[in-house]
Design a protein around this motif. Structure first.
Motif, mmCIF file in Angstrom:
data_model
loop_
_atom_site.group_PDB
_atom_site.id
_atom_site.type_symbol
_atom_site.label_atom_id
_atom_site.label_comp_id
_atom_site.label_asym_id
_atom_site.label_seq_id
_atom_site.Cartn_x
_atom_site.Cartn_y
_atom_site.Cartn_z
ATOM 1 N N GLN A 1 106.039 31.355 -8.598
ATOM 2 C CA GLN A 1 107.264 30.886 -7.944
ATOM 3 C C GLN A 1 107.034 30.650 -6.449
ATOM 4 O O GLN A 1 107.610 29.734 -5.856
ATOM 5 N N ALA A 2 106.173 31.462 -5.836
ATOM 6 C CA ALA A 2 105.860 31.259 -4.422
ATOM 7 C C ALA A 2 105.135 29.931 -4.214
ATOM 8 O O ALA A 2 105.367 29.237 -3.219
ATOM 9 N N ILE A 3 104.260 29.575 -5.129
ATOM 10 C CA ILE A 3 103.550 28.299 -5.026
ATOM 11 C C ILE A 3 104.530 27.134 -5.053
ATOM 12 O O ILE A 3 104.483 26.235 -4.204
ATOM 13 N N THR A 4 105.439 27.142 -6.016
ATOM 14 C CA THR A 4 106.374 26.015 -6.120
ATOM 15 C C THR A 4 107.307 25.967 -4.913
ATOM 16 O O THR A 4 107.601 24.895 -4.381
ATOM 17 N N GLY A 5 107.762 27.122 -4.449
ATOM 18 C CA GLY A 5 108.642 27.140 -3.284
ATOM 19 C C GLY A 5 107.929 26.681 -2.023
ATOM 20 O O GLY A 5 108.510 25.975 -1.183
ATOM 21 N N PHE A 6 106.665 27.054 -1.868
ATOM 22 C CA PHE A 6 105.889 26.688 -0.682
ATOM 23 C C PHE A 6 105.507 25.217 -0.707
ATOM 24 O O PHE A 6 105.592 24.515 0.303
ATOM 25 N N HIS A 7 105.097 24.720 -1.874
ATOM 26 C CA HIS A 7 104.627 23.337 -1.981
ATOM 27 C C HIS A 7 105.773 22.328 -2.019
ATOM 28 O O HIS A 7 105.545 21.135 -1.801
ATOM 29 N N ALA A 8 106.980 22.788 -2.307
ATOM 30 C CA ALA A 8 108.108 21.858 -2.395
ATOM 31 C C ALA A 8 108.593 21.408 -1.027
ATOM 32 O O ALA A 8 109.343 20.430 -0.924
ATOM 33 N N SER A 9 108.161 22.094 0.037
ATOM 34 C CA SER A 9 108.643 21.778 1.388
ATOM 35 C C SER A 9 107.478 21.447 2.306
ATOM 36 O O SER A 9 106.333 21.825 2.055
ATOM 37 N N ASP A 10 107.780 20.761 3.412
ATOM 38 C CA ASP A 10 106.789 20.490 4.442
ATOM 39 C C ASP A 10 106.488 21.778 5.197
ATOM 40 O O ASP A 10 107.257 22.736 5.174
ATOM 41 N N TYR A 11 105.343 21.777 5.894
ATOM 42 C CA TYR A 11 105.064 22.863 6.815
ATOM 43 C C TYR A 11 106.164 22.897 7.885
ATOM 44 O O TYR A 11 106.623 21.858 8.350
ATOM 45 N N ALA A 12 106.563 24.096 8.274
ATOM 46 C CA ALA A 12 107.676 24.246 9.214
ATOM 47 C C ALA A 12 107.246 23.878 10.634
ATOM 48 O O ALA A 12 106.141 24.194 11.066
ATOM 49 N N LEU A 13 108.143 23.214 11.363
ATOM 50 C CA LEU A 13 107.908 22.835 12.749
ATOM 51 C C LEU A 13 108.496 23.876 13.692
ATOM 52 O O LEU A 13 109.447 24.581 13.347
ATOM 53 N N HIS A 14 107.931 23.955 14.899
ATOM 54 C CA HIS A 14 108.551 24.763 15.942
ATOM 55 C C HIS A 14 109.753 24.002 16.495
ATOM 56 O O HIS A 14 109.633 22.846 16.904
ATOM 57 N N VAL A 15 110.898 24.628 16.480
ATOM 58 C CA VAL A 15 112.117 23.973 16.965
ATOM 59 C C VAL A 15 112.880 24.937 17.865
ATOM 60 O O VAL A 15 112.588 26.132 17.919
ATOM 61 N N ASP A 16 113.868 24.402 18.567
ATOM 62 C CA ASP A 16 114.777 25.196 19.403
ATOM 63 C C ASP A 16 114.040 26.001 20.468
ATOM 64 O O ASP A 16 114.478 27.083 20.878
ATOM 65 N N GLY A 17 112.888 25.497 20.928
ATOM 66 C CA GLY A 17 112.191 26.135 22.034
ATOM 67 C C GLY A 17 111.477 27.415 21.690
ATOM 68 O O GLY A 17 111.001 28.120 22.573
ATOM 69 N N LYS A 18 111.327 27.756 20.406
ATOM 70 C CA LYS A 18 110.674 28.994 20.013
ATOM 71 C C LYS A 18 109.152 28.777 19.945
ATOM 72 O O LYS A 18 108.675 27.756 19.505
ATOM 73 N N GLY A 19 108.414 29.793 20.331
ATOM 74 C CA GLY A 19 106.966 29.731 20.210
ATOM 75 C C GLY A 19 106.340 28.576 20.952
ATOM 76 O O GLY A 19 105.615 27.797 20.356
ATOM 77 N N GLN A 20 106.590 28.463 22.237
ATOM 78 C CA GLN A 20 106.080 27.326 22.993
ATOM 79 C C GLN A 20 104.593 27.457 23.298
ATOM 80 O O GLN A 20 103.859 26.491 23.264
#
Length: 980
Positions: free
Chosen positions: A710-729
């Motif tokens: 289930q982790a594979i399908t959940g991970f592969h169903a979405s794009d890699y997450a982007l840094h947004v809202d100024g976090k982790g600059q």
């Protein structure tokens, strides 16, 4: 030992004692923070190539001007050299660097008023140090050396190793006569009725015809056999095989690397030695770096990076212009410039004609660009294991008593046999099985009953394998593979599309032709195509676990002119049917694996269909089915048997094993930064004795522990997450954010998944995760957690905030597989008859070795024999060096000979295992043995893996992501890797 036998270490790991650098001085400028800040401003905000130009200009100039033994830290932390560097020289070059950044020409830049940055760099005092000052060991303390020592020490050691010639020889067999028997075991007799004898190899000895090779030091701290190239022109075999001019001209050089590192609980730094094959490129304009011969007088071979100029590369022209004005060796500069000019002309003409530029490698000269990729080449990669042995002998001969090796002892343990291990049988048994058409080995498929037990442990009643194909030959290969995997099941026969065939009462298979659904192209409506066989995936009340086995092929997609690598990989991602199908099925909660139905063409030949191989030979098909099992979280009883093998197996079997995969993410094609990729897995022991082990996974996107499938399908169903809202600059903030995700995962594990008395162990790649946890650093191994003033968490699971785990792990197992950070195995001599000049060579080792440390706890190294090494011809290089490799013989299929020169030569690999943060009462040796066993027994591979099962599974979850190919760093991409 025999008189001529050299006593060798078990690894090429040398203690860096003060004696190795006795009397050597070094000159260092440590720049203050204000200078570093101004340097960062100078580099600006351009792309990586533009930001690198100031550094490239400065270091290229300094290397040519000083002879080569100089290193400028890329972030301007320090400047180190073996000779003094004049203040005015620094003021001069950095004044011009500042001028170049302002768009000035060389004539204008040299007239510029000296900028503050240039004055500050030149004004930083140059300090003279005796190198031994930083190598004096402190009792029970890790060595603390300045960063520049790790650059300078290899210079000194390589210079000393180059003072004497390198001795090479090949190994010749030692034979004895033994009876030659018939296939049935009866004696073979000659015409007179006498026993026939044959020669049998019982050992190997050095060929007395030894030769000498001269190595020259290079500016990277290594050595190159500059005057002893390897190639078809030099490995002459007059066999009449026709060879085209381009292949005939290709050649390579032997290079020895010397790298200073640290190891846990050794008071001295260590020096890792290694041998390589450096292949010379046919041109400079498409190379990334070049070697340049400066002549004699003890000057090293210069290694110089090439900078991009439009679509091609060249030596930094600003630096060359400045050197020319300073009356440097004009002939060398002219040769560099004229070669680049000629090659640019070839590129421009080819572009005008719509062709690909073609170059023939010039003969060995003063300029030798390095091959940027592992393209087809006349000389294969890898120096061979004998070369490593010769290197150890050379170090011992040159350094004598100054050479102190790190000692290792074999850990007394045995590994549980694997299904794919060679089976012991008598020659007669082998003959009978061969004649009966039986396989002499097993493929490694788990028993059907153990598959069913794993499926049931995950809450399902049935496993259904849906095979999607579009070539009949691939369909037949799938049928043959499943027939081998379920030899006692219902024969598959020739099923109709959509018919469900039960291989066992709880495992079935459905075949479905799905050419359009699987095809390449971004214009295909896969949702419409899927409807034609959607019912194959349906399950009543979700009691059926579905795995999808798909056919694919490598897309014939070429990189456009001037198209950047990231843009090409993004276009490939959208075009490649494999990426699209994986994403589509993941969104429907189905995992899939692919097998290739076409063999790519080469040398202009078209691709061809893969014919069904003989039983037992379709390894790619077998591995893809095993990978599908792994993706479904199917774990057979091999792991339980392996862990129970240890004398403390009951302790090892009661632990949960976690694997943490962390990867630094490249920018996306649109230039946006993404978060660090974090995947955490957990391998759970069964609740009941003899039950099945299960695996779960956690990702920040999911935010909870779910079954691995289930982790594979959940991970592969979405794009890699982007840094947004100024976090982790910043880079540091992003690594801290990644470590916080791991703390969340472990907190959830302890709270939601573990019984109160259940312990867990965390396994991490220390090389990939060193920026996240300070307790992983070698330099901190002589300290405790409270001794280090650092805001970062000490080790995974050791957080102190409100989100930290309620219970710390029983231990953290630090793994390391980085080739330049783990010891290299050396083939060693066994005890032999002192009256006979011979030796039995232990060419490989697959054992676990314990390091003999100076204080604290030891670390271990698990040596691995690559699968390729064990294949036919895989041990090339164990009896002779590349200089004696045979180019073979061409011609018809039956008359061909192995091209030893072109074939890759495989050497041993190593996995370092080091437990840290071990809780009281936990046996660290037991943990290391369990880790080694989890490397030896894998979920979906017939041989040993570099990582233990949980860490391997976590890494693989990321590797299978549809976006991985365009986001991974180049060193992790096989077809993008550099030669060394």
């Amino acid at each position: 030992m025999a008189e001529n036998t050299v006593s060798l270490p078990s690894t090429l790991t040398l203690r860096c004692t003060p004696a190795l650098v006795q009397g050597q001085k070094v000159y260092v400028r440590n720049f203050p923070r204000s200078v570093r800040d101004e340097w960062e401003k100078l580099k600006g905000d351009g792309d990586d190539e533009q930001k690198n130009l100031p550094y490239s200009t400065a270091i290229t100039y300094l290397k040519f001007k000083t002879g080569g033994y100089v290193h400028l830290d890329r972030y301007l932390n320090y400047l180190v050299s073996l000779e003094k560097i004049d203040d005015d020289m620094l003021r001069h070059v950095f004044r011009c660097v500042v001028g170049y950044s302002q768009g000035l020409s060389t004539d204008q830049a040299i007239l510029l008023d000296v900028p503050p940055l240039a004055n500050a760099i030149a004004g930083t005092p140059e300090q003279e140090f005796e190198m031994t000052r930083f190598l004096k060991p402190l009792q029970d303390k890790q060595p603390k050396c300045p960063d520049w020592m790790y650059v300078a020490v290899p210079w000194v050691i390589s210079k000393r190793l180059a003072e004497q010639q390198f001795t090479i020889y090949d190994l010749v067999p030692i034979t004895k006569q033994v009876p030659d028997n018939e296939k049935d075991g009866s004696p073979k007799l000659d015409a007179e009725g006498k026993q026939v004898y044959k020669s049998r190899t019982i050992g190997w000895k050095a060929n007395p015809n030894k030769r000498k090779v001269t190595y020259l030091p290079d500016s990277r701290g290594g050595l190159i056999a500059w005057d002893h190239p390897v190639g078809r022109k030099y490995n002459v075999r007059n066999d009449g095989t026709p060879v085209n001019a381009a292949t005939e001209a290709q050649y390579a050089m032997s290079r020895l690397s010397v790298a200073m590192k640290t190891e846990p609980n050794l008071v001295d730094p260590v020096v890792f030695l290694e041998a390589h094959v450096t292949r010379v490129h046919s041109n400079m304009v498409f190379a990334k770096s070049t070697h340049i011969y400066q002549g004699g007088d003890g000057l090293p071979i210069l290694h110089t990076e090439l900078v991009r100029s439009g679509s091609v590369r060249e030596v930094n022209q600003r630096a060359l212009e400045l050197l020319a004005r300073d009356k440097m060796d004009v002939s060398l500069l002219q040769e560099l410039n004229s070669r680049v000019t000629r090659e640019r002309t070839v590129v421009e003409k080819a572009a005008a004609d719509g062709e690909f530029p073609s170059f023939i490698t010039p003969g060995p000269g003063a300029i030798r660009p390095l091959m940027p990729k592992n393209d087809n080449f006349a000389v294969g990669t890898g120096p061979g294991t004998l070369h490593l042995r010769l290197l150890a002998e050379h170090v011992t001969k040159v350094l004598g008593e100054k050479a102190t090796w790190v000692d290792f002892a074999v850990e007394p343990m045995n590994f549980e046999p694997r299904p794919t291990d060679k089976q012991k049988m008598t020659p007669q048994e082998r003959i009978l099985r061969t004649e009966a058409g039986e396989l002499l080995h097993t493929i490694g498929f788990p028993p059907p009953e153990e598959i069913a037990a794993s499926v049931h442990a995950q809450g399902f009643e049935q496993l259904r394998i849906v095979c999607l194909w579009y070539r009949h030959k691939t369909r037949l290969r799938m049928i043959n593979t499943l027939s081998l995997a379920f030899p006692d099941g219902t024969p598959i026969g020739d099923p109709e599309d959509g018919d469900e065939v039960f291989l066992t009462p709880t495992i079935s298979v459905i075949f479905r032709k799905a050419e359009r659904f699987l095809s390449h192209g971004d214009e295909i409506n896969r949702a419409v195509e899927f409807k034609a066989f959607e019912d194959d995936f349906a399950s009543s009340e979700s009691q059926v676990m579905v795995g999808v086995w798909c056919e694919t092929e490598i897309p014939a997609l070429k990189r456009k002119e001037k198209e950047k690598r990231t843009a090409f990989l993004l276009r490939k991602e959208r075009y490649d049917g494999k990426f699209q199908v994986r994403r589509f099925l993941a969104k429907k909660d189905f995992v899939c694996q692919f097998t290739t139905g076409m063999k790519p063409g080469s040398f202009g030949n078209p691709s061809t269909e893969i014919n069904p191989p003989k039983p037992g030979k379709d390894h790619s098909g077998y591995m893809s089915l095993l990978d599908l099992y792994r993706s479904l979280g199917i774990i057979d009883q091999r792991l339980a048997r392996a862990i129970a093998k240890d004398k403390k197996g009951h302790e090892a079997a009661d632990l949960v094993y976690c694997g943490i995969h962390a990867r630094r993410q490249a920018k996306t094609a649109d230039g946006k930064h993404t978060k660090r990729i974090i995947v955490v897995t957990a391998l759970f022991p069964p609740e009941e004795e003899d039950g099945a082990w299960t695996m779960k996974a956690w990702t920040p996107l999911i935010g909870a522990w779910v079954p691995y499938r289930q982790a594979i399908t959940g991970f592969h169903a979405s794009d890699y997450a982007l840094h947004v809202d100024g976090k982790g600059q910043t880079d540091k903030e992003r690594w801290a954010e990644a470590a916080a995700h791991v703390e969340d995962a472990l907190a959830d594990l302890v709270r939601d998944e573990l019984e109160s008395d259940m312990g867990y162990v965390v396994m991490v790649d220390g090389h990939a995760c060193r920026r996240m946890w300070t307790g992983l650093h070698n330099e901190n191994q002589s300290y405790q957690e409270d001794d280090i003033a650092d805001p970062r968490t000490w080790l995974p699971g050791h957080g102190k905030g409100k989100n930290a785990p309620r219970r710390r792990p029983a231990a953290v197992i630090r793994m390391n597989v980085a080739a330049d950070e783990v010891p290299q195995y050396v083939p060693v001599a066994r005890e032999s008859d002192p009256d006979v000049e011979m030796e039995a060579i232990q060419f490989t080792s697959a054992k676990l070795h314990r390091a003999k440390v100076d204080f604290g706890n030891p670390f271990w190294v698990l040596f691995n024999v690559p699968r390729n090494y064990q294949a036919k011809g895989g041990d090339l290089g164990s009896k002779f060096t590349r200089w004696d490799a045979d180019p073979g013989k061409g011609g018809e299929e039956g008359d061909r000979e192995t091209n030893e020169l072109k074939t890759p030569w495989w050497a041993m690999t190593a996995t370092e295992i080091y437990p840290v943060g071990v809780a009281g009462g936990v046996d660290r040796t037991m943990l290391v043995r369990a880790t080694a066993r989890l490397c030896h027994q894998t979920v979906a591979w017939s041989d040993r893996s570099r990582y233990p099962v949980p860490l391997h599974a976590a890494k693989q979850l990321d590797l299978d992501h549809p976006q991985y190919r365009r986001s991974a760093p180049p060193e992790e991409l096989g077809d993008e890797a550099t030669d060394e």
